[in-house]
Design a protein around this motif. Structure first.
Motif, mmCIF file in Angstrom:
data_model
loop_
_atom_site.group_PDB
_atom_site.id
_atom_site.type_symbol
_atom_site.label_atom_id
_atom_site.label_comp_id
_atom_site.label_asym_id
_atom_site.label_seq_id
_atom_site.Cartn_x
_atom_site.Cartn_y
_atom_site.Cartn_z
ATOM 1 N N GLN A 23 0.835 -1.196 0.000
ATOM 2 C CA GLN A 23 0.000 0.000 0.000
ATOM 3 C C GLN A 23 0.877 1.256 0.000
ATOM 4 N N TYR A 24 1.848 1.291 0.899
ATOM 5 C CA TYR A 24 2.718 2.458 1.011
ATOM 6 C C TYR A 24 3.515 2.682 -0.279
ATOM 7 N N ALA A 59 13.079 10.580 -2.274
ATOM 8 C CA ALA A 59 13.081 11.239 -0.958
ATOM 9 C C ALA A 59 12.036 12.357 -0.915
ATOM 10 N N LEU A 60 11.925 13.109 -1.994
ATOM 11 C CA LEU A 60 10.938 14.190 -2.063
ATOM 12 C C LEU A 60 9.518 13.618 -2.032
ATOM 13 N N LEU A 63 4.433 12.586 0.842
ATOM 14 C CA LEU A 63 3.491 11.572 1.317
ATOM 15 C C LEU A 63 3.330 11.636 2.834
ATOM 16 N N ALA A 64 4.444 11.822 3.548
ATOM 17 C CA ALA A 64 4.389 11.924 5.008
ATOM 18 C C ALA A 64 3.585 13.147 5.435
ATOM 19 N N LEU A 80 -1.682 15.505 7.522
ATOM 20 C CA LEU A 80 -2.821 16.410 7.338
ATOM 21 C C LEU A 80 -4.139 15.636 7.271
ATOM 22 N N ILE A 81 -4.107 14.472 6.633
ATOM 23 C CA ILE A 81 -5.326 13.652 6.553
ATOM 24 C C ILE A 81 -5.771 13.236 7.957
ATOM 25 N N LEU A 82 -4.834 12.714 8.756
ATOM 26 C CA LEU A 82 -5.170 12.256 10.102
ATOM 27 C C LEU A 82 -5.695 13.405 10.962
#
Length: 202
Positions: A128-129, A157-158, A163-164, A169-171
């Motif tokens: 998934q990740y 890396a970017l 993604l991080a 922000l989603i959480l």
């Protein structure tokens, strides 16, 4: 997106759509194959003919979710002549627009990750990740050219950084919704990602 063509393909797609609806209503733990069959409008035996376990069905659901995200991102494509700063901004704002419209599905995403980790199927969480990482990396590749071109490792890396940031922000939005706060968060993430890209290009 590949459309089902045979009766078997159509039934399989129907089951996956039913699973998505069931998961959105009752979550991964609370969703049984019986509930999925009912939501999909098929017999339980039919479901088990196409998917021999709940985990197998969840893999198919994950693939469907990734396919849907890829399709949304494709529709909001980055201009071919965009530089890296423009690409990052279009990518983040486009991604957030799609995310804001699918909050229930975002919860399913996180539940699938936690379910995979708790059940000892690490490869599902990794798959998934990596799929989402690849989507971001492929979009960044559009603008990765010219004198400040990033290496493959820097581009990855970017993508990880973006993604991080999006995940955080989603959480936050799921836990305590605020469209204005999230808008400011995306603004800040755009600026930070652009600065990180320049740092990686050095």
């Amino acid at each position: 997106m590949n459309k089902p063509t045979t009766k078997s393909d159509l039934t399989r797609a129907q089951i996956i759509e039913g699973a998505l609806r069931a998961l959105s209503k009752t979550g991964v733990i609370g969703t049984t194959t019986r509930k999925i069959a009912a939501e999909a409008g098929v017999r339980l035996a039919t479901l088990h003919y196409h998917f021999d376990s709940k985990s197998a069905l969840l893999v198919a659901v994950l693939e469907k979710l990734i396919e849907q995200i890829a399709e949304r991102m494709h529709q909001d494509r980055v201009a071919e002549d965009a530089d890296m700063d423009q690409c990052i901004e279009q990518l983040l704002r486009g991604s957030w627009r799609a995310i804001a419209q699918t909050k229930a599905i975002q919860i399913v995403h996180y539940e699938l990750t936690l379910y995979a980790l708790r059940e000892g199927i690490q490869w599902l969480a990794e798959r998934q990740y990596e799929a989402y990482l690849r989507l971001y990396r492929d979009r960044l590749a559009v603008a990765n050219r010219g004198s400040n071109q990033l290496s493959a490792a820097a581009c990855t890396a970017l993508a990880r950084f973006i993604l991080a940031g999006i995940d955080g922000l989603i959480l936050q939005e799921l836990a305590k919704p605020s469209a204005e706060r999230s808008r400011r968060g995306i603004d800040a993430l755009v600026t930070a990602a652009q600065a990180y890209a320049r740092q990686l290009a050095q």
